[in-house]
Design a protein around this motif. Structure first.
Motif, PDB file in Angstrom:
ATOM      1  N   SER A  39       0.848  -1.305   0.027  1.00  0.00           N
ATOM      2  CA  SER A  39       0.005  -0.012   0.095  1.00  0.00           C
ATOM      3  C   SER A  39       0.801   1.289  -0.109  1.00  0.00           C
ATOM      4  O   SER A  39       1.841   1.415   0.836  1.00  0.00           O
ATOM      5  N   ALA A  40       0.511   2.414  -0.679  1.00  0.00           N
ATOM      6  CA  ALA A  40       1.533   3.315  -0.961  1.00  0.00           C
ATOM      7  C   ALA A  40       0.692   4.663  -1.099  1.00  0.00           C
ATOM      8  O   ALA A  40      -0.585   4.738  -1.497  1.00  0.00           O
ATOM      9  N   LYS A  41       1.238   5.701  -0.799  1.00  0.00           N
ATOM     10  CA  LYS A  41       0.821   6.919  -1.260  1.00  0.00           C
ATOM     11  C   LYS A  41       1.683   7.931  -1.822  1.00  0.00           C
ATOM     12  O   LYS A  41       2.962   7.929  -1.751  1.00  0.00           O
ATOM     13  N   MET A  42       1.100   8.593  -2.869  1.00  0.00           N
ATOM     14  CA  MET A  42       1.998   9.586  -3.770  1.00  0.00           C
ATOM     15  C   MET A  42       2.224  10.704  -3.027  1.00  0.00           C
ATOM     16  O   MET A  42       1.564  11.297  -2.248  1.00  0.00           O
ATOM     17  N   LYS A  43       3.378  11.435  -3.591  1.00  0.00           N
ATOM     18  CA  LYS A  43       3.851  12.449  -2.946  1.00  0.00           C
ATOM     19  C   LYS A  43       4.896  13.230  -3.915  1.00  0.00           C
ATOM     20  O   LYS A  43       5.457  12.504  -4.601  1.00  0.00           O
ATOM     21  N   GLY A  44       4.583  14.424  -4.258  1.00  0.00           N
ATOM     22  CA  GLY A  44       5.647  15.046  -5.390  1.00  0.00           C
ATOM     23  C   GLY A  44       6.947  14.987  -4.799  1.00  0.00           C
ATOM     24  O   GLY A  44       7.236  15.038  -3.573  1.00  0.00           O
ATOM     25  N   GLN A  45       7.992  14.678  -5.527  1.00  0.00           N
ATOM     26  CA  GLN A  45       9.295  14.576  -5.356  1.00  0.00           C
ATOM     27  C   GLN A  45       9.888  15.814  -4.521  1.00  0.00           C
ATOM     28  O   GLN A  45      10.969  16.026  -3.481  1.00  0.00           O
ATOM     29  N   THR A  85      -1.260   1.118  -4.799  1.00  0.00           N
ATOM     30  CA  THR A  85      -0.650  -0.197  -4.680  1.00  0.00           C
ATOM     31  C   THR A  85       0.746  -0.307  -5.469  1.00  0.00           C
ATOM     32  O   THR A  85       0.500  -0.078  -6.682  1.00  0.00           O
ATOM     33  N   VAL A  86       1.814  -0.523  -4.991  1.00  0.00           N
ATOM     34  CA  VAL A  86       3.052  -0.670  -5.764  1.00  0.00           C
ATOM     35  C   VAL A  86       3.204  -1.978  -5.656  1.00  0.00           C
ATOM     36  O   VAL A  86       3.230  -2.888  -4.916  1.00  0.00           O
ATOM     37  N   GLU A 111      -3.631   0.275 -13.894  1.00  0.00           N
ATOM     38  CA  GLU A 111      -2.250   0.539 -13.702  1.00  0.00           C
ATOM     39  C   GLU A 111      -1.673   1.771 -14.319  1.00  0.00           C
ATOM     40  O   GLU A 111      -2.172   2.340 -15.367  1.00  0.00           O
ATOM     41  N   TYR A 112      -0.972   2.546 -13.697  1.00  0.00           N
ATOM     42  CA  TYR A 112      -0.048   3.872 -14.114  1.00  0.00           C
ATOM     43  C   TYR A 112       0.562   3.290 -15.170  1.00  0.00           C
ATOM     44  O   TYR A 112       1.289   2.333 -15.270  1.00  0.00           O
ATOM     45  N   GLU A 113       0.636   4.188 -16.381  1.00  0.00           N
ATOM     46  CA  GLU A 113       1.320   3.724 -17.431  1.00  0.00           C
ATOM     47  C   GLU A 113       2.598   3.867 -17.613  1.00  0.00           C
ATOM     48  O   GLU A 113       3.376   3.055 -18.464  1.00  0.00           O
ATOM     49  N   HIS A 114       3.359   4.387 -16.451  1.00  0.00           N
ATOM     50  CA  HIS A 114       4.827   4.619 -16.537  1.00  0.00           C
ATOM     51  C   HIS A 114       5.398   3.920 -15.388  1.00  0.00           C
ATOM     52  O   HIS A 114       4.807   4.058 -14.415  1.00  0.00           O
ATOM     53  N   LYS A 115       6.449   3.052 -15.650  1.00  0.00           N
ATOM     54  CA  LYS A 115       7.096   2.194 -14.567  1.00  0.00           C
ATOM     55  C   LYS A 115       7.885   3.270 -13.595  1.00  0.00           C
ATOM     56  O   LYS A 115       8.342   4.103 -14.079  1.00  0.00           O
ATOM     57  N   GLY A 116       8.200   2.694 -12.590  1.00  0.00           N
ATOM     58  CA  GLY A 116       9.032   3.449 -11.628  1.00  0.00           C
ATOM     59  C   GLY A 116       9.989   2.424 -11.018  1.00  0.00           C
ATOM     60  O   GLY A 116      10.248   1.287 -11.353  1.00  0.00           O
ATOM     61  N   ARG A 117      10.865   3.282 -10.369  1.00  0.00           N
ATOM     62  CA  ARG A 117      11.993   2.545  -9.717  1.00  0.00           C
ATOM     63  C   ARG A 117      12.133   2.821  -8.181  1.00  0.00           C
ATOM     64  O   ARG A 117      11.791   3.988  -7.695  1.00  0.00           O
ATOM     65  N   ILE A 118      12.452   1.773  -7.336  1.00  0.00           N
ATOM     66  CA  ILE A 118      12.684   2.062  -6.014  1.00  0.00           C
ATOM     67  C   ILE A 118      14.130   2.630  -5.873  1.00  0.00           C
ATOM     68  O   ILE A 118      15.073   2.238  -6.177  1.00  0.00           O
ATOM     69  N   PHE A 174       2.842   1.041 -10.392  1.00  0.00           N
ATOM     70  CA  PHE A 174       1.622   1.593  -9.465  1.00  0.00           C
ATOM     71  C   PHE A 174       0.030   1.475 -10.045  1.00  0.00           C
ATOM     72  O   PHE A 174       0.011   1.676 -11.041  1.00  0.00           O
ATOM     73  N   VAL A 175      -0.617   0.927  -8.929  1.00  0.00           N
ATOM     74  CA  VAL A 175      -1.791   0.628  -9.454  1.00  0.00           C
ATOM     75  C   VAL A 175      -2.850   1.536  -8.622  1.00  0.00           C
ATOM     76  O   VAL A 175      -2.899   1.483  -7.219  1.00  0.00           O
ATOM     77  N   MET A 176      -3.700   2.325  -9.350  1.00  0.00           N
ATOM     78  CA  MET A 176      -4.691   3.326  -8.597  1.00  0.00           C
ATOM     79  C   MET A 176      -5.631   2.379  -7.846  1.00  0.00           C
ATOM     80  O   MET A 176      -5.763   1.404  -7.850  1.00  0.00           O
ATOM     81  N   LYS A 177      -6.524   2.990  -6.977  1.00  0.00           N
ATOM     82  CA  LYS A 177      -7.370   2.516  -6.147  1.00  0.00           C
ATOM     83  C   LYS A 177      -8.595   1.915  -7.068  1.00  0.00           C
ATOM     84  O   LYS A 177      -9.276   0.927  -6.749  1.00  0.00           O
TER      85      LYS A 177
END
Length: 390
Positions: A51-57, A303-304, A262-269, A255-258
């Protein structure tokens, strides 16, 4: 009425006999086999979910550094702004007066310096003149020492005047900075958050004006268990070099929205804190996602998904599994084509279609995959196909 019924019965009997005598075959009931599969071992990707929460960098809280009346609000909530763009304007009249007063003090200090320097020059000339006269035995030593003391006092006055100028210049600079604080600009490019104030409000240092969410890069904040860090990420090593290496080797995350999209762009840890939360036993983690279209916002929850791979596991369709109270059942096909219910232990694969069987089945077992909810123990599920005569 009774005679009429008898007549209809005779007619139906004759029709049946006629159809038989004409060699017309009546349709036969056929039984079809249930869909089955043979259990085998395979490799599968099983995403780990957090479970995740988005925040601007670069989310920045905007607060004033001076007190005054809020004259103008130059942006609206949700507006995209650029770095340096004006956001708020505070009444600057008091700040302007402070600048003018500081500049006046600076001018006075500069005038004092000029007077002190002129007095020092006069004292220097008097001392040099008395020294020449003293060398010629014309004036006494007392007059020479007195002129020297006057010269030294004049030099001290010059130094003091220069210090006063430095202080006055500092006051001017400080007043100008405070005046600059009356215009608040965006420190980063991003999106304006909620604005809880109105034009005309009195504001002071600490008043929350808004948040500028730098949304070019977004960070999903979530927590990972300490055991997972040891087993999957750091492999028991907590050195900075090892942690950086393992972070770089991890696969892209999703990243999967509620809503389930699925969000179209992949991310990195990109970040792991160095401390374990003593209450939850978890480590804070961040995954960075590009946000070129501004579709992600600060505060969005979801969700990540971190891909993980299981090797040599038994994967069966979810449709083959039955839930009966506290038991999980699968119908296994016996050699005589009948079925028997067996209790299994399963784990989710995360794809919504399959499950992994960890206990209860063996490689090579045959199970019913479709229609299991209609079966009973001992029921036949496989029927040979009839051969067609030519």
């Amino acid at each position: 009425m009774k005679k009429k019924s008898i007549k209809w019965g005779v007619v139906l009997s004759l029709l049946a006999g006629g159809l038989t005598s004409c060699n017309i075959d009546m349709p036969k009931e056929t039984q079809s086999s249930y869909e089955t599969m043979t259990v085998d071992s395979t490799d599968i990707e099983v995403p780990m979910k957090f479970s995740a929460k988005m925040k601007g960098q670069s989310d920045v809280t905007i607060s004033p550094q001076v007190s005054g009346q809020l004259m103008r609000i130059c942006v609206t909530e949700g507006q995209q702004v650029s770095r340096g763009q004006t956001l708020f304007v505070i009444d600057s009249r008091n700040a302007q007066h402070e600048v003018e007063a500081a500049q006046a003090n600076l001018q006075a200090a500069q005038a004092n310096l000029q007077a002190a320097e002129a007095q020092a020059n006069s004292a220097k000339l008097e001392y040099e003149s008395n020294k020449n006269l003293f060398d010629k035995k014309i004036v006494s030593n007392y007059m020479l020492e007195n002129s020297l003391n006057n010269y030294r006092q004049a030099q001290a006055a010059v130094s003091q005047a220069k210090a006063s100028i430095t202080q006055a210049q500092s006051a001017v600079n400080r007043a100008k900075v405070n005046m600059g604080f009356c215009t608040l600009t965006a420190p980063v490019s991003g999106v304006i958050g909620e604005i809880p104030v109105f034009a005309g409000d009195m504001v002071s240092p600490g008043t929350h004006l808004t948040v500028v969410s730098g949304n070019q890069q977004m960070e999903a904040e979530f927590s990972i268990s300490e055991s997972l860090i040891e087993n999957q990420l750091s492999k028991g090593s907590y050195t900075q070099a090892d942690k950086t290496e393992h972070l770089e080797s991890l696969p892209d995350v999703t990243f999967v929205m509620k809503s389930g999209n699925e969000y179209e762009h992949k991310g990195r840890i990109t970040s792991l804190t160095g401390m374990v939360n003593a209450v939850t036993g978890t480590i804070a983690c961040k995954a960075t996602f590009p946000n070129p279209d501004g579709k992600l916002f600060s505060g969005v929850q979801g969700t990540v998904l971190l891909p993980a791979y299981k090797r040599g596991v038994m994967v069966i369709p979810q449709a083959a599994v039955l839930k009966l109270q506290d038991k999980t059942l699968v119908y296994k096909v016996k050699p005589d084509s009948t079925c028997t219910a067996v209790t299994v232990t399963i784990t989710d694969t995360g794809n919504g279609k399959d499950v992994i069987v960890t206990e209860g089945l063996n490689v090579g077992d045959r199970i019913v995959t479709v229609g299991a909810n209609n079966l009973q123990d001992g029921q036949r599920v496989l029927f040979p196909k009839e051969e067609k005569s030519e």
